[in-house]
Design an enzyme around this catalytic site. Structure first.
Site, mmCIF file in Angstrom:
data_model
loop_
_atom_site.group_PDB
_atom_site.id
_atom_site.type_symbol
_atom_site.label_atom_id
_atom_site.label_comp_id
_atom_site.label_asym_id
_atom_site.label_seq_id
_atom_site.Cartn_x
_atom_site.Cartn_y
_atom_site.Cartn_z
ATOM 1 N N GLY A 257 50.679 -12.683 -2.326
ATOM 2 C CA GLY A 257 50.374 -11.870 -3.476
ATOM 3 C C GLY A 257 48.512 -11.118 -2.738
ATOM 4 O O GLY A 257 48.294 -10.989 -0.988
ATOM 5 N N SER B 149 51.119 -8.473 9.238
ATOM 6 C CA SER B 149 49.960 -7.438 8.641
ATOM 7 C C SER B 149 48.856 -7.480 8.991
ATOM 8 O O SER B 149 47.842 -8.161 10.414
ATOM 9 C CB SER B 149 50.063 -9.034 7.377
ATOM 10 N N TYR C 213 47.252 -17.055 5.759
ATOM 11 C CA TYR C 213 48.229 -16.024 5.316
ATOM 12 C C TYR C 213 48.230 -15.204 7.160
ATOM 13 O O TYR C 213 49.553 -15.042 7.738
ATOM 14 C CB TYR C 213 48.060 -15.113 4.431
ATOM 15 N N GLU D 188 48.619 -8.949 -7.744
ATOM 16 C CA GLU D 188 48.649 -7.510 -7.692
ATOM 17 C C GLU D 188 47.083 -7.473 -6.701
ATOM 18 O O GLU D 188 46.870 -8.034 -6.041
ATOM 19 C CB GLU D 188 48.510 -7.049 -8.515
ATOM 20 N N LYS D 189 47.311 -6.501 -5.717
ATOM 21 C CA LYS D 189 46.199 -6.048 -5.064
ATOM 22 C C LYS D 189 45.440 -5.036 -5.619
ATOM 23 O O LYS D 189 46.090 -4.462 -6.378
ATOM 24 C CB LYS D 189 47.149 -5.374 -3.392
ATOM 25 N N THR E 251 35.165 -2.519 2.807
ATOM 26 C CA THR E 251 36.148 -0.828 2.913
ATOM 27 C C THR E 251 37.121 -1.475 3.184
ATOM 28 O O THR E 251 37.403 -2.598 3.696
ATOM 29 C CB THR E 251 35.311 0.308 3.887
HETATM 30 P P1 NAD Z 1 56.217 -8.847 -2.237
HETATM 31 O O1 NAD Z 1 55.679 -9.718 -2.652
HETATM 32 O O2 NAD Z 1 56.615 -7.565 -3.348
HETATM 33 O O3 NAD Z 1 57.467 -9.087 -1.990
HETATM 34 C C1 NAD Z 1 58.316 -10.038 -0.776
HETATM 35 C C2 NAD Z 1 58.788 -10.825 -1.721
HETATM 36 O O4 NAD Z 1 59.963 -12.172 -1.002
HETATM 37 C C3 NAD Z 1 59.044 -11.307 -3.486
HETATM 38 O O5 NAD Z 1 59.801 -10.195 -3.464
HETATM 39 C C4 NAD Z 1 59.240 -12.685 -3.232
HETATM 40 O O6 NAD Z 1 60.392 -13.139 -4.887
HETATM 41 C C5 NAD Z 1 60.322 -12.613 -1.624
HETATM 42 N N1 NAD Z 1 60.543 -14.260 -1.530
HETATM 43 C C6 NAD Z 1 59.802 -14.887 -1.576
HETATM 44 N N2 NAD Z 1 59.194 -16.280 -1.161
HETATM 45 C C7 NAD Z 1 60.547 -16.121 -0.895
HETATM 46 C C8 NAD Z 1 62.214 -17.192 -0.658
HETATM 47 N N3 NAD Z 1 62.019 -18.118 -0.730
HETATM 48 N N4 NAD Z 1 63.419 -17.286 -0.705
HETATM 49 C C9 NAD Z 1 63.712 -15.708 -1.223
HETATM 50 N N5 NAD Z 1 62.709 -14.357 -0.982
HETATM 51 C C10 NAD Z 1 61.519 -15.129 -1.601
HETATM 52 O O7 NAD Z 1 55.665 -8.305 -0.929
HETATM 53 P P2 NAD Z 1 55.819 -6.816 -0.139
HETATM 54 O O8 NAD Z 1 54.166 -6.278 -0.944
HETATM 55 O O9 NAD Z 1 56.981 -5.817 -0.756
HETATM 56 O O10 NAD Z 1 55.664 -7.225 0.996
HETATM 57 C C11 NAD Z 1 56.594 -7.493 1.717
HETATM 58 C C12 NAD Z 1 56.420 -7.899 3.392
HETATM 59 O O11 NAD Z 1 54.611 -6.792 4.148
HETATM 60 C C13 NAD Z 1 55.929 -9.274 2.934
HETATM 61 O O12 NAD Z 1 56.135 -9.641 4.107
HETATM 62 C C14 NAD Z 1 54.129 -9.075 3.048
HETATM 63 O O13 NAD Z 1 53.985 -10.794 3.385
HETATM 64 C C15 NAD Z 1 54.299 -7.814 3.920
HETATM 65 N N6 NAD Z 1 52.924 -6.724 4.265
HETATM 66 C C16 NAD Z 1 52.541 -6.543 3.025
HETATM 67 C C17 NAD Z 1 51.302 -5.859 2.561
HETATM 68 C C18 NAD Z 1 50.754 -4.982 1.658
HETATM 69 O O14 NAD Z 1 49.854 -4.396 1.376
HETATM 70 N N7 NAD Z 1 52.281 -4.772 0.478
HETATM 71 C C19 NAD Z 1 50.312 -5.874 3.763
HETATM 72 C C20 NAD Z 1 50.538 -6.621 5.152
HETATM 73 C C21 NAD Z 1 51.700 -7.192 4.492
#
Ligand code: NAD
Length: 331
Positions: free
Chosen positions: A76, A118, A149, A191-192, A219
């Site tokens: 999150g 990440s 994390y 939300e971010k 930043t």
């Molecule tokens: P998100 O939270 O919207 O999506 C992650 C999904 O994983 C969710 O839908 C959640 O229900 C699912 N999930 C969690 N635990 C689960 C489980 N036990 N079984 C099945 N599903 C499960 O996040 P996102 O923003 O789409 O990010 C996707 C990936 O990218 C993640 O691994 C996140 O750590 C990585 N990431 C995202 C960002 C970003 O800015 N969005 C930045 C760095 C890394």
């Protein structure tokens, strides 16, 4: 027909990725604890299940599939990751998923696997000066991420790369830096910053006030979802392994980002900087390596991506207030 599996297909990036793969003509299997929150999934098959269970992972990963994207994680925004309250769940849940996926992907002879790490893996001490931070890929070690994390992501990067060395799993790793866009969490506590700022400004009245965590001088850089998907698929389909940064180098302070959104919203809102979880002082992507190896750089600047994101969040806010007026009238 080429086959792709998206784990975390109910999440923000996963649901957009499914749409893109369908446009490209893939047969797509998605898996998640839930369906996407804001639109119907376009996956051919969608498995609702808990990927901490290896039987669910075995069910979701198609034998010999061409592309496997592992995006599922317990995550999150700062309010979820940096308060410390969710540390044990974040580490346990995400590590368990990755341990299962690395094993099953190897058993099922997946042709290529993408793992989303990440920017949070980078050492805290490299990100103290907001104007002079470094996130070049080689600076990850000696490791000192600022959150559990980040530690879990670092562990899982190494897990996939060990399977690559020892068992020939064609795993690739990228480190995402703050991905944003429409159809992401905007009001559920996960939300971010971009979505939270857009929501606060959409909800504020002209000449009103919004609260921002920290002094607002921290930043960050933000990458629009379409650019993220292009880099992700380009890495998976290349002969490269990574880890690579996938982010933007357009760094902005959080207060200035709020001002940019106010301009887009055509609103004049004051900022009240309050105490809250903020993470490191300064962070921006360093794209030299990915630009050189994959000839990739973002196409959207922050202004263009934020216009699209604000328009979507503003519509959600308007919808929600229209809905509550209707409820009031009924009640
Ligand atoms: P998100 O939270 O919207 O999506 C992650 C999904 O994983 C969710 O839908 C959640 O229900 C699912 N999930 C969690 N635990 C689960 C489980 N036990 N079984 C099945 N599903 C499960 O996040 P996102 O923003 O789409 O990010 C996707 C990936 O990218 C993640 O691994 C996140 O750590 C990585 N990431 C995202 C960002 C970003 O800015 N969005 C930045 C760095 C890394």
């Amino acid at each position: 027909m080429k086959t792709a599996v998206v784990l975390g297909a109910g999440g923000f990036i996963g649901s957009h990725l499914v749409k893109r793969l369908k446009k490209e003509g893939y047969r797509v299997t998605g898996a998640d604890l839930k369906y996407p929150d804001f639109s119907k999934t376009e996956a051919d098959e969608f498995i609702i299940g808990d990927l901490r269970e290896i039987s669910v992972v075995r069910n979701a990963i198609v034998d010999n599939c061409d592309e496997l994207y592992q995006l599922a994680a317990d995550m999150g925004g700062a309010g979820y990751i940096f308060t410390g309250e969710h540390d044990a769940d974040v580490m346990h849940n995400s590590a368990q998923i990755n341990i299962n996926v690395a094993k099953v992907a190897t058993e099922k002879k997946v042709k290529a696997l993408f793992y989303s790490s990440s920017a949070c893996i980078y050492p805290e001490h490299n990100q103290i000066d907001p104007d002079n931070n470094t996130c070049a890929e080689h600076t990850a070690y000696p490791a000192h991420p600022d959150s559990e994390y980040g530690w879990e992501k670092l562990f899982s990067e190494r897990l996939y790369l060990s399977y690559r060395r020892n068992y020939g799993l064609n795993a690739k790793v990228a480190r995402y830096h703050n991905i944003y866009g429409p159809e992401g969490s905007w009001n559920n506590g996960k939300e971010k910053a971009p979505a939270a700022l857009c929501r606060k400004i959409a909800q504020a009245s002209d000449n009103g006030t919004i609260e921002i965590w920290g002094d607002g001088k921290q930043t960050r850089s933000f990458l629009f979802i379409d650019d993220c998907l292009e880099a992700t698929t380009r890495l998976l389909r290349s002969d490269k392994t990574g880890p690579y940064n996938i982010g933007s180098e357009e760094m902005i302070s959080i207060n200035d980002f709020a001002k940019l959104i106010m301009k887009i919203a055509d609103k004049n809102v004051s900022i009240n900087n309050i105490k809250g979880p903020v993470g490191v002082r300064g962070r921006s992507s360093d794209n030299k390596l990915i630009e050189a190896d994959l000839n990739w750089k973002p196409e959207y600047n922050l202004n263009r991506g934020t216009q699209k994101t604000f328009a979507w969040i503003n519509a959600q806010v308007q919808n929600q207030s229209a809905h509550s007026v209707m409820q009031d009238q009924k009640g």
